[in-house]
Design a protein around this motif. Sequence first.
Motif, PDB file in Angstrom:
ATOM      1  N   MET A 215      -8.295 -80.094  -6.079  1.00 28.22           N
ATOM      2  CA  MET A 215      -7.124 -79.711  -5.302  1.00 28.22           C
ATOM      3  C   MET A 215      -6.859 -80.812  -4.267  1.00 28.22           C
ATOM      4  O   MET A 215      -7.801 -81.471  -3.807  1.00 28.22           O
ATOM      5  CB  MET A 215      -7.358 -78.384  -4.590  1.00 28.22           C
ATOM      6  CG  MET A 215      -7.061 -77.151  -5.420  1.00 28.22           C
ATOM      7  SD  MET A 215      -5.280 -77.001  -5.763  1.00 28.22           S
ATOM      8  CE  MET A 215      -5.337 -75.811  -7.113  1.00 28.22           C
ATOM      9  N   ILE A 315      -4.719 -72.602   0.566  1.00 32.10           N
ATOM     10  CA  ILE A 315      -4.710 -72.484  -0.894  1.00 32.10           C
ATOM     11  C   ILE A 315      -5.521 -71.243  -1.246  1.00 32.10           C
ATOM     12  O   ILE A 315      -6.750 -71.230  -1.116  1.00 32.10           O
ATOM     13  CB  ILE A 315      -5.304 -73.734  -1.568  1.00 32.10           C
ATOM     14  CG1 ILE A 315      -4.516 -74.986  -1.178  1.00 32.10           C
ATOM     15  CG2 ILE A 315      -5.323 -73.564  -3.080  1.00 32.10           C
ATOM     16  CD1 ILE A 315      -5.077 -76.280  -1.742  1.00 32.10           C
ATOM     17  N   ASP A 319      -6.095 -70.493 -10.045  1.00 32.85           N
ATOM     18  CA  ASP A 319      -5.725 -71.839 -10.483  1.00 32.85           C
ATOM     19  C   ASP A 319      -5.048 -71.729 -11.845  1.00 32.85           C
ATOM     20  O   ASP A 319      -5.664 -71.265 -12.814  1.00 32.85           O
ATOM     21  CB  ASP A 319      -6.986 -72.706 -10.590  1.00 32.85           C
ATOM     22  CG  ASP A 319      -6.670 -74.183 -10.737  1.00 32.85           C
ATOM     23  OD1 ASP A 319      -5.749 -74.508 -11.486  1.00 32.85           O
ATOM     24  OD2 ASP A 319      -7.356 -74.991 -10.077  1.00 32.85           O
ATOM     25  N   TRP A 327      -9.222 -69.928  -5.728  1.00 33.13           N
ATOM     26  CA  TRP A 327      -9.432 -70.740  -4.534  1.00 33.13           C
ATOM     27  C   TRP A 327      -9.205 -69.937  -3.262  1.00 33.13           C
ATOM     28  O   TRP A 327      -8.352 -69.057  -3.209  1.00 33.13           O
ATOM     29  CB  TRP A 327      -8.456 -71.933  -4.515  1.00 33.13           C
ATOM     30  CG  TRP A 327      -8.665 -72.928  -5.620  1.00 33.13           C
ATOM     31  CD1 TRP A 327      -8.214 -72.830  -6.904  1.00 33.13           C
ATOM     32  CD2 TRP A 327      -9.386 -74.151  -5.530  1.00 33.13           C
ATOM     33  NE1 TRP A 327      -8.605 -73.931  -7.627  1.00 33.13           N
ATOM     34  CE2 TRP A 327      -9.324 -74.763  -6.804  1.00 33.13           C
ATOM     35  CE3 TRP A 327     -10.062 -74.811  -4.510  1.00 33.13           C
ATOM     36  CZ2 TRP A 327      -9.918 -75.987  -7.090  1.00 33.13           C
ATOM     37  CZ3 TRP A 327     -10.660 -76.033  -4.779  1.00 33.13           C
ATOM     38  CH2 TRP A 327     -10.587 -76.613  -6.057  1.00 33.13           C
ATOM     39  N   PRO A 365      -2.204 -71.662  -5.516  1.00 31.51           N
ATOM     40  CA  PRO A 365      -2.521 -73.030  -5.957  1.00 31.51           C
ATOM     41  C   PRO A 365      -1.474 -73.637  -6.874  1.00 31.51           C
ATOM     42  O   PRO A 365      -1.329 -74.862  -6.938  1.00 31.51           O
ATOM     43  CB  PRO A 365      -3.857 -72.859  -6.687  1.00 31.51           C
ATOM     44  CG  PRO A 365      -4.464 -71.629  -6.087  1.00 31.51           C
ATOM     45  CD  PRO A 365      -3.312 -70.722  -5.789  1.00 31.51           C
TER      46      PRO A 365
END
Length: 375
Positions: A215, A315, A319, A327, A365
Motif C-alpha cells: 500500500m 486505509i 484489499d 487493512w 483500500p
Amino acid sequence: MSQKTVLIVGAGIAGASTAWHLASLGGYRVILLEMEDAPDRHSTGRNAAILRTAMPDPILHGLARESLDFYRNPPNGFCSQALFEPVGLYLAATAEASEDFLGWTGNPDCQTGAHRVPSSQLYERIPQLAPGIEAVVHLPEEGVFQVAEIHHSFLRGATKAGAEVRYKHSVEGLCIDEGTLQGLFVNGELLKADSVLIAAGAWASEITREANLPMPLTSYRRHILVTHPLPAVKKDWPVVWIAGAEFYFRPESGGLLLSGCDQQPVAPEHGEISDDSALALAAEKTDRWLPTFTDAEMPFYWAGMRTFAPDHRFIVGPDPRLPGLHWAAGLGGHGITCAPAVGKLAAEWITSGWSKHPQATFLAPGRFPAEPCPR
C-alpha cells in the motif's frame, strides 16, 4: 460448524480494537500476532496522549466523534477507570495561519463542541505564553487520554472473549496459492486463515511487499520531549496546540510534555532513532512560545512514527487485489483518537464483506490503483 480464523498482524491500538470487536461478535477464531514482546513498543506506546477530535478533514472527524462517544460511555466491564481526562484543549493559530484555521474550525463537520474565544482567555490560562496568537478555539471536553488503560482494555476484552495474543511472532509474508490467500508465514511456519488484517503501523506495507501487494504508505518521525518538574506549570493547565507554528504542549509529571511537530520521512527501522536536529527544533519553538522555560532541562525524549496514505486518510477495509486480505493502516497519528471506530469498521468488513458506515468508501483500500493479484 467450524469457526473462521482471522489473523491480525500487529497488537497496537488498531489491531487491539479490531480484535475486541471481532471477538465480541463471536463465531471467529481471532489471533493477534505481535512481533515484539509487548503490544506497546511502537506508535501506540509513543504518542502524546492528546484527545483532539477537531480535524480539517470531516471524514476523519466523523471517526473521531464516533470514537469519543465510545470513550465517554464504554461498555460495562470494558475498563477499570475513566479513559480520558477532560482538561480542555485550546487550538490556536498565528496571524498567518488564522484564515485557514478559522475556516475549518468553524465548520461543524470538522469539530464538535468547539467555541471561538478571545486570545486573552488562553493567555489568562497560560500567562507564560508569548505574544503572537491571533485566533483561539476552545474544546472544553477534550484533553488527555489514558492510553495504557484504553489499549489494555481492548486487549483484555478481546482475550476474555476468546481471542489469542501471540508475542514475538514475526510475520514473514503472505501465503498465496493460485491467487487465493491461504494465511501467513510466521516464525518459519504457515498459519492458515480465512482472513488476514494488516494493522502493523509503520511496518504494514512491508508485510505484503514481497507478494507485490504494498500500500502507498509513508512513515514520518516525530519527537516528543518532557521537561523536569517546573514550579510554574499548573497540573490543571489545558492542552495547547498552535497551528501555523506547529507546536503543542501539555502538563506531564509536574513539567511539560511538548513537541515541535517535526516530520521526517523514514524507513520503519530508523523511525524511533532520535535526531538531534529535531530536538533542537523543539527547543527553538519552546524558546519562541514559552520563553519562561527556555532553560528548562528536557531529559526525557523519544521518537515515534506516524504513517500516512497519500491523501492522509486511513486505509481500512478489504484489499480488492486479494480476497481475504484486509487493512487497518495509515492512521497518521490519530490511532488512539479513532481506534473504536476504526476497529468496528474493520471488523464489519471482515464479517459482512461490506459496510454501511458513512466513511467506509472514503477509507477503502480500493481508492488506490490496484495491480492484478499474483498467481
